[in-house]
Every structure is written in C-alpha cells, then in structure tokens.
Design an enzyme around this catalytic site. Structure first.
Site, PDB file in Angstrom:
ATOM      1  N   GLY A  46       0.841  -1.087  -0.124  1.00 35.32           N
ATOM      2  CA  GLY A  46       0.004   0.025  -0.125  1.00 35.32           C
ATOM      3  C   GLY A  46       0.863   1.350   0.063  1.00 35.32           C
ATOM      4  O   GLY A  46       2.042   1.079   0.401  1.00 35.32           O
ATOM      5  N   GLN A  51       3.474   9.782   1.201  1.00 27.56           N
ATOM      6  CA  GLN A  51       4.609   9.098   1.076  1.00 27.56           C
ATOM      7  C   GLN A  51       5.326   9.573  -0.268  1.00 27.56           C
ATOM      8  O   GLN A  51       6.511   9.478  -0.537  1.00 27.56           O
ATOM      9  CB  GLN A  51       4.491   7.733   0.921  1.00 27.56           C
ATOM     10  CG  GLN A  51       4.154   7.243   2.389  1.00 27.56           C
ATOM     11  CD  GLN A  51       3.995   5.641   2.487  1.00 27.56           C
ATOM     12  OE1 GLN A  51       2.750   5.372   2.077  1.00 27.56           O
ATOM     13  NE2 GLN A  51       4.822   4.999   3.083  1.00 27.56           N
ATOM     14  N   CYS A 110       6.958  -0.083   6.709  1.00 32.23           N
ATOM     15  CA  CYS A 110       6.506   0.914   5.750  1.00 32.23           C
ATOM     16  C   CYS A 110       7.473   1.285   4.837  1.00 32.23           C
ATOM     17  O   CYS A 110       8.745   1.210   5.224  1.00 32.23           O
ATOM     18  CB  CYS A 110       6.472   2.173   6.655  1.00 32.23           C
ATOM     19  SG  CYS A 110       5.732   3.630   6.125  1.00 32.23           S
ATOM     20  N   LEU A 111       7.168   1.799   3.687  1.00 30.16           N
ATOM     21  CA  LEU A 111       8.165   2.166   2.750  1.00 30.16           C
ATOM     22  C   LEU A 111       8.926   3.153   2.833  1.00 30.16           C
ATOM     23  O   LEU A 111      10.124   3.805   2.411  1.00 30.16           O
ATOM     24  CB  LEU A 111       7.525   2.158   1.098  1.00 30.16           C
ATOM     25  CG  LEU A 111       6.918   0.820   0.643  1.00 30.16           C
ATOM     26  CD1 LEU A 111       6.288   1.229  -0.567  1.00 30.16           C
ATOM     27  CD2 LEU A 111       7.919   0.061   0.271  1.00 30.16           C
ATOM     28  N   HIS A 152      -3.452   1.403   8.222  1.00 28.63           N
ATOM     29  CA  HIS A 152      -1.868   1.933   8.194  1.00 28.63           C
ATOM     30  C   HIS A 152      -1.875   2.901   7.263  1.00 28.63           C
ATOM     31  O   HIS A 152      -1.269   4.240   7.470  1.00 28.63           O
ATOM     32  CB  HIS A 152      -0.905   0.815   7.696  1.00 28.63           C
ATOM     33  CG  HIS A 152       0.463   1.163   7.522  1.00 28.63           C
ATOM     34  ND1 HIS A 152       1.477   0.555   8.375  1.00 28.63           N
ATOM     35  CD2 HIS A 152       1.023   2.083   6.475  1.00 28.63           C
ATOM     36  CE1 HIS A 152       2.426   1.492   7.914  1.00 28.63           C
ATOM     37  NE2 HIS A 152       2.332   2.045   6.818  1.00 28.63           N
ATOM     38  N   GLU A 153      -2.619   2.988   5.956  1.00 31.95           N
ATOM     39  CA  GLU A 153      -2.231   3.889   5.077  1.00 31.95           C
ATOM     40  C   GLU A 153      -3.315   5.286   5.395  1.00 31.95           C
ATOM     41  O   GLU A 153      -3.098   6.427   5.149  1.00 31.95           O
ATOM     42  CB  GLU A 153      -2.728   3.321   3.703  1.00 31.95           C
ATOM     43  CG  GLU A 153      -2.144   2.170   3.176  1.00 31.95           C
ATOM     44  CD  GLU A 153      -0.603   2.422   2.982  1.00 31.95           C
ATOM     45  OE1 GLU A 153      -0.246   3.557   3.011  1.00 31.95           O
ATOM     46  OE2 GLU A 153       0.027   1.477   3.189  1.00 31.95           O
ATOM     47  N   HIS A 156      -1.617   7.257   7.504  1.00 28.95           N
ATOM     48  CA  HIS A 156      -0.514   8.060   6.804  1.00 28.95           C
ATOM     49  C   HIS A 156      -1.142   9.721   6.235  1.00 28.95           C
ATOM     50  O   HIS A 156      -0.576  10.502   6.490  1.00 28.95           O
ATOM     51  CB  HIS A 156       0.071   7.635   5.440  1.00 28.95           C
ATOM     52  CG  HIS A 156       1.056   6.760   5.655  1.00 28.95           C
ATOM     53  ND1 HIS A 156       2.194   7.199   6.104  1.00 28.95           N
ATOM     54  CD2 HIS A 156       1.429   5.446   5.564  1.00 28.95           C
ATOM     55  CE1 HIS A 156       3.361   6.260   6.286  1.00 28.95           C
ATOM     56  NE2 HIS A 156       2.785   5.043   5.692  1.00 28.95           N
TER      57      HIS A 156
END
Ligand code: NI
Length: 198
Positions: A46, A51, A110-111, A152-153, A156
């Site tokens: 995701g 990000q 997480c990226l 999670h997203e 963000h």
C-alpha cells in the site's frame, strides 16, 4: 507513468494531514497511476499520497498482493479496482473509517521507514467509505490483512506512522535505526527523498 521518489521518515510531509480531493481531474488520475507504479517498483502492499510528497487524500493498495496472502480465506474484492500491469489496485480517495471491531496484532513495515518491522495492535475489522477511481462512493467492510493495510494507509493521510504505536521501550531500541533513516543512511531499492522540509 512515472516512478516517484518516496519520502523517508524525517520528512515533514509524513507528519502533515492530507486534504480531501474535491474533484477527479487529470492531475489526480496521473497521481493515482504514478503512485501505483511507485508502489509496484518498491514492492509495497500500500502507499499513501503523503509518502510521495502530495498532501491529498489518496491511497493505493496492491490487491494482488493482498489476495495472494488471503487466498485461503476466499475474500474477493473485484469491484472498484483497476488493473495496472496485470496487478489489481484498489484506489481510495477521501477514505473515512466509520467503525472498527476487535483487536489483532500483526507485524508492520513501511516504505517510508525501510528495514524497520514491528508488531502493532489495531482493530481487526473496519467499515469505511471512500470514493473510488471513478469518484463513486463506496462502502467496504473488511478484516484481516486488507483492514490492516487500510488502517496503516489512512493513518498516513493523518500524519500518523506505525512506529507511533510502539512502546517507549521498543521505540528506544529503534532510535539509532530511525536516526540513520532520517540521514538517508539506508539501502532502499527505490528512489527516496531524505529529511525534506515541505
Ligand atoms: Ni507506510
């Protein structure tokens, strides 16, 4: 489509709130496709717009990856998905979590925080509404991995990171790793932006 650099922990854009999208225009469509390409390049499940440095309420989820992990459960998320390079992508615009149920602990990464993984406890299932890639209103009730990724997203978009949920002790044990990420001392297989003040 373009691969966008991913902003790493320490960049202020990750701590800001994304704004709701009020209409579907070419710039937004391009952002959705670029985010999808970027997520695939980085092998993420995701990605939220913060990000890639965009404060707009847009999330993409690699449903092919979700379904590969969930196959035995027989879940199906055919509607409101687009296919890019034969991978299905769930696009969520202006997502809003309406209700949550249960609790469940799962390891997250997480990226924007490469090489850090930790157990996080969150609600197990959620009901949320969002606009899909055609700007149609969708309501979705889901659990398991998809509910996890979506929470999670959505976090963000509010400037919240999964490490915010960790105990003080765990957070302290990650201190030097997080400092290294802030300085860009990480090996990422995708383009990154380090410590940007947006
Ligand atoms: Ni993340």
């Amino acid at each position: 489509m373009a691969i966008l650099p991913i902003y790493l922990f320490g960049s202020s854009v990750l701590r800001k709130k994304a704004k709701p999208v009020d209409q579907l225009d070419n710039a937004l469509i391009k952002l959705v496709y670029d985010m999808t390409e970027t997520m695939h390049k980085a092998h993420g499940i995701g990605l939220a717009a913060n990000q890639v440095g965009e404060l707009r309420q847009v999330i993409v989820v690699d449903m092919t990856a979700v379904e590969e992990s969930e196959r035995e459960e027989g879940n199906d998320h055919e509607e409101s998905s687009v296919k890019v390079k034969e991978r299905k992508t769930l696009v969520l615009i202006n997502p809003e979590i309406l209700s949550k149920g249960g609790t469940f602990t799962m390891e997250e990464g997480c990226l924007s925080i490469p090489e850090v993984r930790a157990d996080v406890t969150r609600p197990e299932s959620i009901r949320l509404k969002f606009k899909d890639v055609n700007f149609n209103e969708v309501e979705l009730e889901t659990g398991g991995l998809l509910a996890r990724v979506l929470q999670h997203e959505v976090d963000h978009l509010k400037g919240i990171l999964f490490i915010d949920y960790l105990s003080k002790l765990k957070r302290a044990s990650l201190k030097s790793t997080l400092r290294a990420i802030e300085k860009g001392e990480v090996d990422a297989s995708y383009p990154i932006v380090v410590g940007a003040e947006a």
